[in-house]
Design a protein around this motif. Structure first.
Motif, PDB file in Angstrom:
ATOM      1  N   LEU A 132       0.802  -1.224   0.000  1.00  0.00           N
ATOM      2  CA  LEU A 132       0.000   0.000   0.000  1.00  0.00           C
ATOM      3  C   LEU A 132       0.836   1.276   0.000  1.00  0.00           C
ATOM      4  CD1 LEU A 132      -2.550  -1.096   2.762  1.00  0.00           C
ATOM      5  CD2 LEU A 132      -2.737  -1.458   0.296  1.00  0.00           C
ATOM      6  N   PHE A 172       0.277   4.736  -1.786  1.00  0.00           N
ATOM      7  CA  PHE A 172      -0.792   5.628  -1.352  1.00  0.00           C
ATOM      8  C   PHE A 172      -0.304   6.426  -0.140  1.00  0.00           C
ATOM      9  CE2 PHE A 172      -2.769   2.067  -3.504  1.00  0.00           C
ATOM     10  CZ  PHE A 172      -3.629   2.696  -4.382  1.00  0.00           C
ATOM     11  N   LEU A 218       0.223   6.994   3.275  1.00  0.00           N
ATOM     12  CA  LEU A 218       0.210   6.016   4.362  1.00  0.00           C
ATOM     13  C   LEU A 218       1.092   6.503   5.509  1.00  0.00           C
ATOM     14  CD1 LEU A 218      -0.972   3.062   4.707  1.00  0.00           C
ATOM     15  CD2 LEU A 218       1.301   2.248   4.021  1.00  0.00           C
ATOM     16  N   LEU A 240      -4.314   5.022   6.590  1.00  0.00           N
ATOM     17  CA  LEU A 240      -4.354   5.155   5.138  1.00  0.00           C
ATOM     18  C   LEU A 240      -5.335   6.242   4.720  1.00  0.00           C
ATOM     19  CD1 LEU A 240      -3.731   4.090   2.217  1.00  0.00           C
ATOM     20  CD2 LEU A 240      -5.643   2.488   2.563  1.00  0.00           C
ATOM     21  N   MET A 287      -3.745  -7.713   2.179  1.00  0.00           N
ATOM     22  CA  MET A 287      -3.246  -6.430   1.675  1.00  0.00           C
ATOM     23  C   MET A 287      -3.441  -6.328   0.163  1.00  0.00           C
ATOM     24  SD  MET A 287      -2.283  -4.768   4.317  1.00  0.00           S
ATOM     25  CE  MET A 287      -3.638  -5.639   5.128  1.00  0.00           C
ATOM     26  N   LEU A 347      -6.971  -5.301  -0.502  1.00  0.00           N
ATOM     27  CA  LEU A 347      -7.164  -3.868  -0.278  1.00  0.00           C
ATOM     28  C   LEU A 347      -6.559  -3.049  -1.409  1.00  0.00           C
ATOM     29  CD1 LEU A 347      -6.470  -3.484   3.574  1.00  0.00           C
ATOM     30  CD2 LEU A 347      -8.682  -3.649   2.404  1.00  0.00           C
ATOM     31  N   ARG A 348      -5.381  -3.464  -1.873  1.00  0.00           N
ATOM     32  CA  ARG A 348      -4.724  -2.739  -2.974  1.00  0.00           C
ATOM     33  C   ARG A 348      -5.582  -2.780  -4.239  1.00  0.00           C
ATOM     34  NH1 ARG A 348       0.304  -0.717  -4.870  1.00  0.00           N
ATOM     35  NH2 ARG A 348      -0.234   0.100  -6.919  1.00  0.00           N
ATOM     36  N   LEU A 358      -8.332  -0.259  -3.853  1.00  0.00           N
ATOM     37  CA  LEU A 358      -7.836   1.110  -3.973  1.00  0.00           C
ATOM     38  C   LEU A 358      -7.565   1.492  -5.428  1.00  0.00           C
ATOM     39  CD1 LEU A 358      -5.371   1.053  -0.948  1.00  0.00           C
ATOM     40  CD2 LEU A 358      -7.439   2.452  -1.116  1.00  0.00           C
TER      41      LEU A 358
END
Length: 471
Positions: free
Chosen positions: A383, A386, A388, A399, A455, A458-459, A462
């Motif tokens: 991540l 982004f 972070l 995030l 993860m 989630l990526r 995003l």
């Protein structure tokens, strides 16, 4: 077995403290651990050993029973008592594998709501400490807790906490609480006055501050913050407008943003607090690494209250916390604790003493931090492109969401993908505004491969925001 070992046992007993049965048990345990008594060795019959040691058979029988219950000895009817085979104990890796049982039952689900620590040996250490507690003086299990009874525990805690950035801690400064949250409430009960007092918190803050304030019937007012924490001018204005007498803050690891308040900003906050006689409650429960600046307890000895625990460094399961009062207020804090819950259970206090005085525990804490850092780096690798906020010694990441996503919609989409995270809304005051962000906690109960997969999910979200922004 001859007479060599029983003779050595007699010598060892004379140099130990505590009840005779416990001295016998501890000495036999030591002989097993150092190899003097090998696996399969037959111990003398109860009456024979009692005669050689010049103690009662009941004392020896009690020691044998303790060690049998602990899995160190094995009693066989008609044959005697032997040093047990290691197979009679549950291997540590079995317990570690059980940590992943829930996730294995639901392989598509990964909870990143709250930090969950990796087991690097603290489970085995706790089991061992619990056995020692079970062998303690019977009065430990029968008496009401007293201030004097807690002194050995407070001494160990004081040594555990003392450092240059927290200041010298004396055992009289320490009050044992049922976790950090109970510590915050206990401090608020000590310092708040009036029909409806007011406390100040950061605009985004740990929800436990608000919950404790609700229980204490206090009003909560938010203070604006930037990347360094509380804005001094906003703090000054809030105090003047509300008459607040307490500030709750987390300068080392701000929850939920993970930000850090540097020394110069802390000095500005102390100056304002002194001018208005505002008490500062510092919640230090989320720090896993070394402190980077002096605590408010050091910067403002007359105003700084400090609350911490080992929930993020050893285990949250015990619910043990430590509250430290500023200069001259320790008796007030103790009185609040004694009036509200007498004190934590004495067996739990003794377990805490054993755990924190174990020379292996500091290494366990370092190992926990090292293993949790592996998960943090996995999250950053996935991540990091982004916005972070993260640190190797903080068990969560903050995030800021990219254009196209709103926090509520993103958390719902993540949950649909089997990943639970927290929206910034959960950390905002009821009438406050939250940024477009989420908190992602580290879950050491799942394998690194499972965490990396979460993860990746989630990526993917995003990188693919919805065409229409939903709220």
């Amino acid at each position: 077995m001859g007479t060599i070992w029983p003779n050595a046992l007699t010598s060892d007993l004379s140099g130990r403290a505590g009840p005779k049965y416990q001295r016998v048990a501890d000495t036999i345990r030591g002989a097993i651990e150092d190899g003097t008594l090998c696996i399969g060795t037959k111990l003398p019959p109860v009456r024979e050993l009692a005669y050689q040691l010049k103690i009662t058979p009941g004392t020896v029988a009690r020691a044998y029973t303790m060690l049998t219950d602990a899995g160190l000895l094995q009693a066989e009817v008609g044959r005697g008592t032997f040093v047990a085979e290691p197979e009679n104990k549950v291997p540590d890796d079995v317990w570690s594998r059980q940590l992943h049982l829930l996730e294995a039952q639901n392989p598509g689900h990964v909870s990143l709501f709250s930090p969950r620590l990796v087991d690097v040996g603290q489970v085995a250490a706790l089991r061992e400490a619990m056995v020692k507690v079970s062998q303690a003086d019977p009065l430990l299990f029968l008496n009401y807790p007293t201030r004097d009874a807690y002194e050995p525990v407070r001494e160990v805690v004081a040594e555990w906490l003392s450092d240059d950035l927290l200041g010298n801690v004396h055992q009289n400064d320490v009050v044992l609480t049922h976790g950090g949250q109970n510590g915050i409430l206990t401090v608020l009960q000590t310092v708040l006055e009036g029909a409806q007092p007011t406390i100040l918190v950061e605009d985004l803050s740990y929800a436990g501050f608000r919950r404790a304030a609700d229980l204490a019937r206090a009003r909560v007012v938010g203070v604006a913050m930037d990347e360094k924490g509380i804005l001094p001018e906003s703090l000054e204005l809030a105090i003047r407008k509300t008459g607040a007498t307490v500030l709750c803050t987390s300068p080392e690891v701000h929850n939920p943003t993970g930000l850090y308040t540097p020394l110069e900003r802390r000095k500005q906050i102390v100056e304002i607090a002194r001018r208005h006689e505002v008490q500062i409650i510092e919640d230090d429960c989320y720090r896993m690494g070394e402190a980077r600046a002096p605590s408010y307890r050091v910067l403002a000895p007359e105003l700084g209250w400090h609350v911490t625990s080992f929930s993020k460094t050893i285990t949250p399961a015990l619910r043990v916390g430590f509250a430290l009062a500023p200069k001259g207020r320790a008796a007030d804090l103790r009185r609040t604790a004694e009036y509200s819950y007498f004190g934590i259970a004495q067996p739990l206090a003794e377990l805490t003493r054993i755990l924190l005085s174990d020379p292996r525990t500091p290494q366990l804490v370092r190992d926990v931090r090292k293993e949790m850092a592996k998960y943090v780096r996995i999250a950053v690798n996935a991540l990091g492109s982004f916005e972070l906020v993260w640190s190797d010694s903080v068990p969560f990441l903050w995030l800021m969401l990219p254009s196209g996503w709103r926090a509520a919609a993103f958390t719902r989409a993540a949950e649909a993908q089997g990943v639970q995270i927290r929206s910034a809304d959960e950390f905002a005051l009821r009438d406050g505004r939250a940024p477009n962000a989420v908190r992602i906690a580290i879950n050491g109960h799942v394998t690194t491969a499972r965490f990396e997969d979460a993860m990746t999910r989630l990526r993917t979200l995003l990188d693919n925001p919805p065409e229409q922004i939903s709220v």
